[in-house]
Structure formats: C-alpha cells, structure tokens
Write a protein that holds these residues in place. Structure first.
Motif, PDB file in Angstrom:
ATOM      1  N   ALA A 129       4.655 -25.150 -45.887  1.00  0.00           N
ATOM      2  CA  ALA A 129       4.688 -25.341 -44.437  1.00  0.00           C
ATOM      3  C   ALA A 129       5.076 -24.067 -43.700  1.00  0.00           C
ATOM      4  O   ALA A 129       4.580 -23.787 -42.607  1.00  0.00           O
ATOM      5  N   GLU A 130       5.968 -23.280 -44.300  1.00  0.00           N
ATOM      6  CA  GLU A 130       6.429 -22.066 -43.614  1.00  0.00           C
ATOM      7  C   GLU A 130       5.318 -21.013 -43.513  1.00  0.00           C
ATOM      8  O   GLU A 130       5.457 -20.025 -42.778  1.00  0.00           O
ATOM      9  N   ALA A 131       4.228 -21.220 -44.233  1.00  0.00           N
ATOM     10  CA  ALA A 131       3.114 -20.268 -44.153  1.00  0.00           C
ATOM     11  C   ALA A 131       2.214 -20.526 -42.958  1.00  0.00           C
ATOM     12  O   ALA A 131       1.365 -19.685 -42.626  1.00  0.00           O
ATOM     13  N   ASP A 132       2.392 -21.674 -42.290  1.00  0.00           N
ATOM     14  CA  ASP A 132       1.504 -22.032 -41.183  1.00  0.00           C
ATOM     15  C   ASP A 132       1.500 -20.984 -40.077  1.00  0.00           C
ATOM     16  O   ASP A 132       0.456 -20.661 -39.505  1.00  0.00           O
ATOM     17  N   ILE A 133       2.664 -20.441 -39.754  1.00  0.00           N
ATOM     18  CA  ILE A 133       2.749 -19.471 -38.664  1.00  0.00           C
ATOM     19  C   ILE A 133       1.979 -18.203 -39.006  1.00  0.00           C
ATOM     20  O   ILE A 133       1.315 -17.603 -38.145  1.00  0.00           O
ATOM     21  N   TYR A 134       2.010 -17.796 -40.271  1.00  0.00           N
ATOM     22  CA  TYR A 134       1.278 -16.596 -40.686  1.00  0.00           C
ATOM     23  C   TYR A 134      -0.228 -16.851 -40.713  1.00  0.00           C
ATOM     24  O   TYR A 134      -1.015 -15.963 -40.374  1.00  0.00           O
ATOM     25  N   VAL A 135      -0.607 -18.059 -41.090  1.00  0.00           N
ATOM     26  CA  VAL A 135      -2.022 -18.429 -41.068  1.00  0.00           C
ATOM     27  C   VAL A 135      -2.540 -18.408 -39.634  1.00  0.00           C
ATOM     28  O   VAL A 135      -3.631 -17.898 -39.355  1.00  0.00           O
ATOM     29  N   ALA A 136      -1.750 -18.951 -38.708  1.00  0.00           N
ATOM     30  CA  ALA A 136      -2.159 -18.981 -37.297  1.00  0.00           C
ATOM     31  C   ALA A 136      -2.295 -17.568 -36.742  1.00  0.00           C
ATOM     32  O   ALA A 136      -3.250 -17.253 -36.023  1.00  0.00           O
ATOM     33  N   ARG A 137      -1.352 -16.695 -37.078  1.00  0.00           N
ATOM     34  CA  ARG A 137      -1.419 -15.309 -36.602  1.00  0.00           C
ATOM     35  C   ARG A 137      -2.638 -14.590 -37.174  1.00  0.00           C
ATOM     36  O   ARG A 137      -3.308 -13.826 -36.489  1.00  0.00           O
TER      37      ARG A 137
END
Length: 209
Positions: free
Chosen positions: A16-24
């Motif tokens: 889940a914590e990877a979501d922000i990096y995927v969005a960026r």
C-alpha cells in the motif's frame, strides 16, 4: 515501452505504501508525453513550412472565418471583430495564418479578465496588413518582453500536477510570421489594462491577372 512496463507494474500486488510512488510516476509519465507531443508540433510545423507553397488569398476571409469558430469554441467569451469591407490579399498559406491566429486567441483567452471581450482587428494599409488580437488582463512583465516569442518561454503559473506549459504557442506564432515575412509585436495596451499582439504582413497589391 515505458508506458507498457508501467501498466504491467500496476497489475502487480504492490504494498500500500507504494501507491504514492506509483501515482507520482504516472503523473511524470503523462507530463513527459505532453512535452514530447508539443515539441513535436513545432518540429512538424518547421518541416511543413520548408515545403509549403505560397498562394494569393484573402486574409479577411480567413480571419472572419476563424473568429466565427472561436465564438463557438469559447462560448463563455465575447469576440469583437473588425475587418475592412473589401477583400485584403496577401501571399502565403491560409492554414498557417489560421493556426497563428488560433495561438494568439488561445493566449489572449487564457489571460483575459473574466467577462471581458477578445478584440480581433484586421487593418489594411497601402503596403501592409495588420492583424491585432487584444485582451483585458495582466500587463506584460518587463522580464518576459524580450523573450516572449522564444521557445520554452511561459508566464503562466503552474499548480502541482498540472500539465507543463512549454510556452510554444507564441514561438509558433513567430515561426509562421517569419515564413510570411511578417513582424510580430507584443505590448501593453494604452488606456485599458491588457495586452495586444500585432502581426504586420506585407500586402499584395498587384493585379493577379
């Protein structure tokens, strides 16, 4: 290749914590695609002009037709048009003049004060035709005046996440003006707070027959 690889990555079971990096990463990829597309537009235009054939045409008809289209495209904006009663002939490419006017009007609309009109004027003198686009809004900053028509020059504020604005619109205006041996001038209006951009084209006055 980058897009397909990224799409495959999103199908994986990522923490889940990877979501922000995927969005960026997705935002960055979209911005990169926009940059490439807009830079390619200018390159295609330069190539097209090298092979373009000039013709004698009525610039009054081109300007009038474009403004009718703007009134449909920009329904929340009023357009005031002023053109001579008689045809006005120049030598060049009508589609390029229309494209140039598109860029000038889009720029004027972007900076125009809400509720104000965009003025489009065509004037004909003995040896010169002048196309002017005016708006009401912010004045030109002294820092930007000298490089306004250069590639990658933009005065638009940009919020995080918005598409990058490369400042290619007025650069394309300059390319088209150069092709038509025209002069482009951008200046603050007198008497009204706003900006006007003027394109001075050579007029054809010889008998076509």
């Amino acid at each position: 290749m980058v897009r397909s690889s990224f799409d495959n990555l999103k199908l994986q079971n990522l923490p889940a914590e990877a979501d922000i990096y995927v969005a960026r990463a997705e935002q960055g990829l979209a911005r990169l695609a926009t940059i490439i597309t807009r830079m390619t537009e200018a390159t295609r235009l330069e190539r097209m002009m090298r092979d373009a054939e000039r013709e004698r045409f009525d610039v009054r008809a081109v300007v009038s037709g474009c403004v009718e289209g703007y009134r449909i495209a920009y329904t929340n904006r009023r357009f005031d048009l002023s053109v001579p009663e008689a045809p006005v002939f120049v030598s060049g490419v009508p589609d390029l003049i229309a494209q140039m006017l598109d860029k000038l009007v889009a720029n004027a609309v972007d900076f125009a004060r809400e509720g104000s009109a965009i003025d489009v004027e065509l004037r004909a003198a003995a040896h010169e035709v002048t196309v002017t686009v005016r708006n009401e809004g912010p004045l030109l900053s002294p820092q930007i005046k000298q490089r306004l028509f250069r590639s990658m020059t933009s005065v638009r504020p940009q919020a995080p996440g918005e598409e990058p604005h490369l400042g290619l619109g007025l650069y394309i205006v300059q390319l088209i003006a150069d092709f038509h041996h025209a002069k482009v001038i951008a200046r603050d209006r007198t008497g009204v707070e706003g900006v006007e951009v003027q394109v001075q084209l050579p007029r054809l006055v010889s008998d076509p027959g």
